[in-house]
Every structure is written in structure tokens, then in C-alpha cells.
Design an enzyme around this catalytic site. Sequence first.
Site, PDB file in Angstrom:
ATOM      1  N   HIS A  53       0.642  -1.090   0.060  1.00 54.87           N
ATOM      2  CA  HIS A  53      -0.062  -0.078  -0.266  1.00 54.87           C
ATOM      3  C   HIS A  53       1.362   1.193  -0.091  1.00 54.87           C
ATOM      4  CE1 HIS A  53      -4.020  -1.873   1.975  1.00 54.87           C
ATOM      5  NE2 HIS A  53      -3.385  -2.323   0.659  1.00 54.87           N
ATOM      6  N   GLU A  55       0.761   3.943   1.598  1.00 57.66           N
ATOM      7  CA  GLU A  55       1.764   4.302   2.732  1.00 57.66           C
ATOM      8  C   GLU A  55       3.446   2.752   3.812  1.00 57.66           C
ATOM      9  OE1 GLU A  55      -2.730   5.443   3.500  1.00 57.66           O
ATOM     10  OE2 GLU A  55      -0.853   3.407   2.515  1.00 57.66           O
ATOM     11  N   SER A  78      -7.798   8.143   3.025  1.00 64.04           N
ATOM     12  CA  SER A  78      -8.079   7.931   5.166  1.00 64.04           C
ATOM     13  C   SER A  78      -7.243   5.881   4.742  1.00 64.04           C
ATOM     14  CB  SER A  78      -9.185   7.658   4.777  1.00 64.04           C
ATOM     15  OG  SER A  78      -9.389   7.405   5.945  1.00 64.04           O
ATOM     16  N   CYS A  80      -6.278   2.324   5.245  1.00 62.71           N
ATOM     17  CA  CYS A  80      -7.293   1.804   5.585  1.00 62.71           C
ATOM     18  C   CYS A  80      -6.855   0.798   6.893  1.00 62.71           C
ATOM     19  CB  CYS A  80      -6.988   0.619   4.360  1.00 62.71           C
ATOM     20  SG  CYS A  80      -4.976  -0.482   4.357  1.00 62.71           S
ATOM     21  N   CYS A  83      -2.917   0.070   7.006  1.00 65.73           N
ATOM     22  CA  CYS A  83      -1.848   0.773   7.518  1.00 65.73           C
ATOM     23  C   CYS A  83      -1.950   1.619   8.230  1.00 65.73           C
ATOM     24  CB  CYS A  83      -2.242   1.740   5.764  1.00 65.73           C
ATOM     25  SG  CYS A  83      -1.505   1.187   4.742  1.00 65.73           S
TER      26      CYS A  83
END
Length: 148
Positions: A53, A55, A78, A80, A83
Site C-alpha cells: 500500500h 503508506e 484515509s 485502511c 495502514c
Amino acid sequence: MTPHDMLEVAYAEARKGLAAGGIPIGAALFSADGVLLGSGHNRRVQHDDPSVHAETDAFRNAGRQRDYRKTIMVTTLSPCWYCSGLVRQFNIGAVLIGESQTFIGGHDWLAEHGVDVTVLDDERCVTMMTEFIAANPELWNEDIGVAE
């Protein structure tokens, strides 16, 4: 460095991911004084790896830090639950979010646990995700773990 300057780094990463055929989410990890430690984007499609992902990519690219409490995770969307867990696990002190209109992850939970959360509602981030989701609903649902 302002919050919008920091978001610009994450937004540029999201655009890179989109251009490479991936999911347009970007992130960057900054020190408290605004020094970029690492940036990255969602590479699930490009690497055929569900754990990459935005992040996590930024976090990995930042390298080992001795203390994350004074760092700022900046993300175009935002985070998940996966993360959000990364933020909590390493005690990242702040999260700056480009938008939470197209997806609401765990940012309220992070705030409840002492993370300083700021949502900018950046229209560019909203537009990018709205257009991507409309054009790629199956890929988006796969990314957020929704079975069709």
C-alpha cells in the site's frame, strides 16, 4: 513545510501509481520539522503484492527510524485498517490525509488512540479517486477487500 506542501509529495506519488496502471494512492513520511524521510505509492498491481500500500511503501522507503512518534504520515486517502495498524504499531504521531470522502478507513480510530489526524479534503485527491473508482470498480474493491 506546510501541510499542503507535504500533501503535494504524496499526490505526486499517487499520480505516478496511476500512470503505471496502479491504484492512485500516494504517501510520504516526514520528520516533525518537514524533512522528507521517504515516499511511495500503492504498488499492489505493479508488484503483484497485496501488501504494498502507499503508506507501507513510504514507510519502507524511509528506512529505519529510532523514534516514529514525531513523524508525520501523509497520505492522499484515509488509511485502511492495514495502514492504520502500521501507524499504531510504530507510534507515528500524526497523519495528514488528502481526502476521506471516497473511502473512510481507520483515521477516527487513530485519533481515539492519540494520533493527531488532519483531513484536508483536497479536491484533486477526491477527483482522482472518484474517477479511478468509476473506471475500475473491480480493482478498487479488490484493494479495499470487498468481494463482489
